[in-house]
Write a protein that holds these residues in place. Structure first.
Motif, PDB file in Angstrom:
ATOM      1  N   UNK A 293      80.474  12.951  -9.165  1.00  0.00           N
ATOM      2  CA  UNK A 293      80.543  14.263  -9.798  1.00  0.00           C
ATOM      3  C   UNK A 293      79.584  15.207  -9.102  1.00  0.00           C
ATOM      4  N   UNK A 294      80.011  16.465  -8.965  1.00  0.00           N
ATOM      5  CA  UNK A 294      79.137  17.491  -8.421  1.00  0.00           C
ATOM      6  C   UNK A 294      78.437  18.208  -9.569  1.00  0.00           C
ATOM      7  N   UNK A 295      77.110  18.291  -9.464  1.00  0.00           N
ATOM      8  CA  UNK A 295      76.310  18.959 -10.489  1.00  0.00           C
ATOM      9  C   UNK A 295      75.547  20.097  -9.825  1.00  0.00           C
ATOM     10  N   UNK A 296      75.802  21.329 -10.291  1.00  0.00           N
ATOM     11  CA  UNK A 296      75.111  22.497  -9.733  1.00  0.00           C
ATOM     12  C   UNK A 296      73.845  22.734 -10.545  1.00  0.00           C
ATOM     13  N   UNK A 297      72.732  22.876  -9.827  1.00  0.00           N
ATOM     14  CA  UNK A 297      71.442  23.016 -10.501  1.00  0.00           C
ATOM     15  C   UNK A 297      70.584  24.037  -9.755  1.00  0.00           C
ATOM     16  N   UNK A 298      69.833  24.814 -10.503  1.00  0.00           N
ATOM     17  CA  UNK A 298      68.954  25.829  -9.910  1.00  0.00           C
ATOM     18  C   UNK A 298      67.507  25.416 -10.167  1.00  0.00           C
ATOM     19  N   UNK A 299      66.777  24.957  -9.120  1.00  0.00           N
ATOM     20  CA  UNK A 299      65.370  24.564  -9.315  1.00  0.00           C
ATOM     21  C   UNK A 299      64.539  25.733  -9.826  1.00  0.00           C
ATOM     22  N   UNK A 300      63.775  25.487 -10.877  1.00  0.00           N
ATOM     23  CA  UNK A 300      62.912  26.528 -11.446  1.00  0.00           C
ATOM     24  C   UNK A 300      61.724  26.775 -10.526  1.00  0.00           C
ATOM     25  N   UNK A 301      61.383  28.044 -10.369  1.00  0.00           N
ATOM     26  CA  UNK A 301      60.262  28.420  -9.500  1.00  0.00           C
ATOM     27  C   UNK A 301      58.957  28.299 -10.274  1.00  0.00           C
ATOM     28  N   UNK A 311      57.104  26.911  -5.666  1.00  0.00           N
ATOM     29  CA  UNK A 311      57.933  25.772  -5.278  1.00  0.00           C
ATOM     30  C   UNK A 311      58.981  25.523  -6.341  1.00  0.00           C
ATOM     31  N   UNK A 312      60.011  24.779  -5.977  1.00  0.00           N
ATOM     32  CA  UNK A 312      61.074  24.478  -6.921  1.00  0.00           C
ATOM     33  C   UNK A 312      60.862  23.153  -7.631  1.00  0.00           C
ATOM     34  N   UNK A 313      61.215  23.132  -8.917  1.00  0.00           N
ATOM     35  CA  UNK A 313      61.165  21.909  -9.716  1.00  0.00           C
ATOM     36  C   UNK A 313      62.407  21.861 -10.603  1.00  0.00           C
ATOM     37  N   UNK A 314      62.914  20.642 -10.825  1.00  0.00           N
ATOM     38  CA  UNK A 314      64.072  20.508 -11.711  1.00  0.00           C
ATOM     39  C   UNK A 314      63.713  19.810 -13.008  1.00  0.00           C
TER      40      UNK A 314
END
Length: 461
Positions: A293-301, A311-314
């Motif tokens: 499965x493809x999961x789209x995610x935006x790392x929080x700054x 930096x990015x964190x999920x």
């Protein structure tokens, strides 16, 4: 409970190392006919004493266990009291220079012999280690420039245009071989297997500096254990991972089409994509390979406290299960490997200490009793093999430290005896006193730096 384990492991480690070191002095002194008055484990008030009726040696366990000593009959340490004529041949100061040299050197030598035996036991009984499978390297690292894509299993290493290939059995084995090549600033050829067969990769280590040779040495080269499973072990409430629908047990197969099997590389990629959408390929519910499965995610700054940059964190906790291998050797090969590992570590310690003196390596590499106790406890919890390896490492460090040409240490006395052997004259008491004070100042300075490093690691500043 952890503190109790650390203290107990530390006490066992120090006790064993001190006994072995001092017994080295004791045994050679007895072989040379020197009378040993006292064999003490620890300093200060005696807690237990026993006098051997055969040798007259007083065996003592004292209140402060950080060290020990062997007191021999010596005309210079009687406080002016005369020694009976029949006992003079058994006094330490009456021995030839080479006998005195052997007695003093026997302590560090005993530590090296102990390390050889301990490593041999580890090699002979077998140990489970990560296999030498590499993850996809970070771009522009030496591993990436060598052509590694990730998933290759390194099976051998050799110097470029010289020497025979040395078999690589595990990740630890690979690290030690690359560490030696990095110290010599060499280019090496790594033979690695993948689905297409065996290929050679030229790895350039000439640009590696001494400051790069630390706990993150392999990561700096771009090497991380690979070939395993990277799964989600936890999801923080309100995080980008939760919003995207990631769940505990999800296996992460790729990020933006890049295969991922290593937490370090995955985290580095996420950090560099703060606020930028990324697509994860996720395997769920034990589905077969290919049903992803493809999961789209935006790392929080977020602001990184260490660098001050965004930096990015999920917000996901990751677990990596890498392939492992059982490494076991025969008795003779185990002893050979134990001797080689001891030699390599001793040389590495001497070279590192020398580079710290000239400023080419950080003094942060020095560790004191707090760090030793911490690692003693951690290794004890990992099992007998880890604890024996730790004990061997500290034994080598103790042996090297005592051989440094610093007065008040064994190495300082050995230096005196070498001067005496060359010139035919004993170093005068006046100069010995001057050197002893200087040596004591060096030891105090080194101890203070080591203790500072211990405290810095504890409070992370």
């Amino acid at each position: 409970m952890n503190l109790l384990i650390e203290l107990l492991a530390f006490a066992v480690a120090i006790g064993v190392l001190v006994v072995v070191h001092e017994y080295g002095h004791y045994s050679v002194a007895r072989l040379c006919g020197v009378k040993v008055l006292r064999f003490s484990i620890g300093f200060g008030k005696p807690l237990f004493q026993w006098v051997s009726p055969k040798t007259g040696t007083e065996w003592t366990i004292a209140a402060l266990p950080l060290g020990g000593y062997v007191k021999m009959l010596d005309e210079r340490e009687t406080g002016g009291a005369p020694i009976p004529a029949e006992a003079l041949p058994h006094a330490f100061n009456r021995q030839s220079v080479w006998r005195r040299f052997a007695i003093v050197a026997a302590g560090p030598v005993a530590n090296f012999l102990l390390a050889i035996v301990l490593f041999a036991l580890v090699f002979a009984t077998g140990v489970t280690e990560p296999a030498a499978v590499v993850a996809a390297p970070t771009p522009n690292t030496p591993a990436a420039l060598a052509g590694f894509d990730g998933g290759e299993t390194i099976v051998a290493v050799r110097a470029e245009n010289a020497g025979e290939s040395e078999r690589v059995r595990s990740w630890s084995d690979l690290r030690w071989k690359l560490l030696g090549a990095a110290f010599d600033h060499k280019r090496v050829v790594l033979s690695a297997k993948d689905a297409h067969g065996t290929s050679d990769f030229q790895l350039d280590l000439r640009g590696v500096t001494e400051k790069d040779v630390d706990d993150d040495f392999m990561s700096r080269l771009g090497f991380e254990p690979g070939g395993g499973k990277l799964t989600v072990a936890g999801v923080q409430p309100g995080s980008a991972a939760q919003k995207a629908g990631l769940a505990v047990g999800d296996r992460l197969r790729a990020i933006n089409g890049i295969p991922t099997d290593n937490a370090t590389a995955f985290i580095a990629y996420v950090k560099s994509h703060a606020g930028t959408p990324v697509t994860l390929q996720v395997e769920r519910g034990g589905q077969a390979l290919g049903k992803l499965e493809d999961v789209r995610i935006v790392p929080q700054s977020q602001r990184d406290d260490a660098t001050g940059q965004q930096i990015g964190r999920i917000g996901a906790e990751l677990a990596t299960q890498v392939p492992s291998i059982d490494v076991r050797y025969g008795p003779v090969e185990s002893l050979q490997l134990g001797a080689r590992r001891t030699w390599d570590l001793a040389v590495y310690s001497v070279r590192m200490f020398g580079r710290m003196i000239v400023g080419e390596a950080s003094l942060k590499n020095l560790s004191g009793p707090v760090t030793i106790a911490d690692y003693a406890g951690k290794s004890a919890r990992l099992g007998p093999s880890a604890f024996l390896s730790f004990l061997a490492l500290v034994s080598i460090s103790l042996g090297v430290l005592n051989l440094l040409p610093i007065p008040v240490l064994d190495g300082g006395h050995l230096l005196y005896y070498l001067v005496e052997a060359v010139t035919g004259k004993v170093v005068s008491d006046r100069w010995q006193l001057v050197f002893q004070r200087a040596g004591l100042a060096c030891i105090v300075a080194l101890s203070a730096i080591a203790l500072f490093n211990d405290l810095a690691r504890l409070i992370h500043f």
